[in-house]
Design a protein around this motif. Sequence first.
Motif, PDB file in Angstrom:
ATOM      1  N   LEU A  33       0.818  -1.222   0.000  1.00 46.25           N
ATOM      2  CA  LEU A  33       0.000   0.000   0.000  1.00 46.25           C
ATOM      3  C   LEU A  33       0.849   1.268   0.000  1.00 46.25           C
ATOM      4  O   LEU A  33       0.318   2.375   0.068  1.00 46.25           O
ATOM      5  N   THR A  34       2.163   1.124  -0.087  1.00 46.57           N
ATOM      6  CA  THR A  34       3.074   2.264   0.057  1.00 46.57           C
ATOM      7  C   THR A  34       2.704   3.445  -0.829  1.00 46.57           C
ATOM      8  O   THR A  34       2.513   4.570  -0.347  1.00 46.57           O
ATOM      9  N   ASN A  35       2.604   3.209  -2.125  1.00 47.91           N
ATOM     10  CA  ASN A  35       2.363   4.315  -3.057  1.00 47.91           C
ATOM     11  C   ASN A  35       1.004   4.961  -2.844  1.00 47.91           C
ATOM     12  O   ASN A  35       0.886   6.193  -2.799  1.00 47.91           O
ATOM     13  N   VAL A  36      -0.035   4.136  -2.730  1.00 48.67           N
ATOM     14  CA  VAL A  36      -1.377   4.696  -2.611  1.00 48.67           C
ATOM     15  C   VAL A  36      -1.580   5.416  -1.289  1.00 48.67           C
ATOM     16  O   VAL A  36      -2.202   6.480  -1.238  1.00 48.67           O
ATOM     17  N   VAL A  37      -1.030   4.877  -0.198  1.00 49.67           N
ATOM     18  CA  VAL A  37      -1.190   5.545   1.098  1.00 49.67           C
ATOM     19  C   VAL A  37      -0.435   6.873   1.111  1.00 49.67           C
ATOM     20  O   VAL A  37      -0.947   7.876   1.618  1.00 49.67           O
ATOM     21  N   ASN A  38       0.769   6.887   0.573  1.00 53.06           N
ATOM     22  CA  ASN A  38       1.508   8.155   0.500  1.00 53.06           C
ATOM     23  C   ASN A  38       0.739   9.184  -0.309  1.00 53.06           C
ATOM     24  O   ASN A  38       0.694  10.375   0.030  1.00 53.06           O
ATOM     25  N   ASP A  39       0.133   8.735  -1.406  1.00 54.69           N
ATOM     26  CA  ASP A  39      -0.656   9.637  -2.249  1.00 54.69           C
ATOM     27  C   ASP A  39      -1.884  10.136  -1.488  1.00 54.69           C
ATOM     28  O   ASP A  39      -2.227  11.325  -1.541  1.00 54.69           O
ATOM     29  N   LEU A  40      -2.550   9.249  -0.774  1.00 54.09           N
ATOM     30  CA  LEU A  40      -3.731   9.636  -0.005  1.00 54.09           C
ATOM     31  C   LEU A  40      -3.381  10.652   1.084  1.00 54.09           C
ATOM     32  O   LEU A  40      -4.134  11.596   1.333  1.00 54.09           O
ATOM     33  N   ILE A  99     -11.178  -2.283   3.170  1.00 58.67           N
ATOM     34  CA  ILE A  99     -11.037  -0.989   2.512  1.00 58.67           C
ATOM     35  C   ILE A  99     -10.633  -1.122   1.040  1.00 58.67           C
ATOM     36  O   ILE A  99     -10.847  -0.212   0.250  1.00 58.67           O
ATOM     37  N   ALA A 100     -10.041  -2.279   0.649  1.00 67.05           N
ATOM     38  CA  ALA A 100      -9.611  -2.459  -0.743  1.00 67.05           C
ATOM     39  C   ALA A 100      -9.393  -3.941  -1.029  1.00 67.05           C
ATOM     40  O   ALA A 100      -9.295  -4.758  -0.102  1.00 67.05           O
ATOM     41  N   ALA A 237     -11.244   9.072  -1.728  1.00 62.52           N
ATOM     42  CA  ALA A 237     -10.127   8.179  -1.423  1.00 62.52           C
ATOM     43  C   ALA A 237     -10.260   6.866  -2.183  1.00 62.52           C
ATOM     44  O   ALA A 237      -9.273   6.320  -2.691  1.00 62.52           O
ATOM     45  N   GLN A 238     -11.473   6.353  -2.283  1.00 60.24           N
ATOM     46  CA  GLN A 238     -11.690   5.108  -3.013  1.00 60.24           C
ATOM     47  C   GLN A 238     -11.350   5.260  -4.487  1.00 60.24           C
ATOM     48  O   GLN A 238     -10.889   4.321  -5.138  1.00 60.24           O
ATOM     49  N   GLN A 239     -11.527   6.446  -5.025  1.00 62.66           N
ATOM     50  CA  GLN A 239     -11.141   6.716  -6.402  1.00 62.66           C
ATOM     51  C   GLN A 239      -9.624   6.638  -6.564  1.00 62.66           C
ATOM     52  O   GLN A 239      -9.113   6.138  -7.571  1.00 62.66           O
ATOM     53  N   TYR A 244      -4.850   3.267  -8.587  1.00 58.29           N
ATOM     54  CA  TYR A 244      -3.653   2.441  -8.371  1.00 58.29           C
ATOM     55  C   TYR A 244      -3.906   0.963  -8.680  1.00 58.29           C
ATOM     56  O   TYR A 244      -3.006   0.136  -8.531  1.00 58.29           O
ATOM     57  N   GLY A 245      -5.107   0.651  -9.108  1.00 53.80           N
ATOM     58  CA  GLY A 245      -5.416  -0.721  -9.506  1.00 53.80           C
ATOM     59  C   GLY A 245      -6.111  -1.561  -8.457  1.00 53.80           C
ATOM     60  O   GLY A 245      -6.399  -2.739  -8.684  1.00 53.80           O
ATOM     61  N   PHE A 246      -6.403  -0.970  -7.300  1.00 54.50           N
ATOM     62  CA  PHE A 246      -7.122  -1.717  -6.276  1.00 54.50           C
ATOM     63  C   PHE A 246      -8.591  -1.800  -6.653  1.00 54.50           C
ATOM     64  O   PHE A 246      -9.133  -0.935  -7.348  1.00 54.50           O
TER      65      PHE A 246
END
Length: 247
Positions: A33-40, A99-100, A237-239, A244-246
Amino acid sequence: MKMTRLICAAACLLIASPSYAQQTVRVYAASSLTNVVNDLIDHYEQGDTKVIPVFGGSSSLARQIERGAPADIYLSANTRWVEHLIKQGVAQPSDSQIIARNELVLASNVHNPISIDVKNSQAWLNALKDHRLALGQTNAVPAGIYAKQALQSLGVWQAVEPHTAPTNNVRVALTLLERQEVPLAIVYATDAKQSDDVKVVHTFAQQSHQAIEYPLVTIKYSKAADKFVAYLLSDDAQQVFAEYGFK
């Protein structure tokens, strides 16, 4: 001059008062989740809240939390480690929600593309030759657990297992593939999507392994943590997760 000093002193006291102190939310999240969490976190309107992410293998993070690590929110790559924390009394079932979701893929390096009949044990050995298949540790790392289940479902696990290179988390497996230290790796679809150096060889059928679900569990409740959880569950956030492909 005296009046100016009094005004400055009052302002400084106001800023330093507890009601204006910056609040911290620590999010312990699976490495995938590194990339998506950092982005969020970048998207989140923090205001007086600072969100600090800690990334690692789901099992490692769960054990840290069990030992008292200061996590407010835990995002695991499977339900197993959340269930473990619930069993240990660290979290409650009502505190957890999915969540995903994700998919599992076999990938090769773009500079060494490989085609393989995944149901054929000899095809695996021919593709690997004297090298290894990178995957997460199959007894602890969620991606590794899913990988073993998928290979068992295909009937090739017994042949492939001696040729595996287990890693502490799925991102390490991805890195080994990007560096061409291994010819093949089993990673999440989202990992492969985010790397320009790897190519998906095969997507494992959903029924070949347990559902890849990411539960969010609140470890320590606070107004700041509750607000960030609400944001993670929001449509916005879900968007981001979807981008990210989730699933």
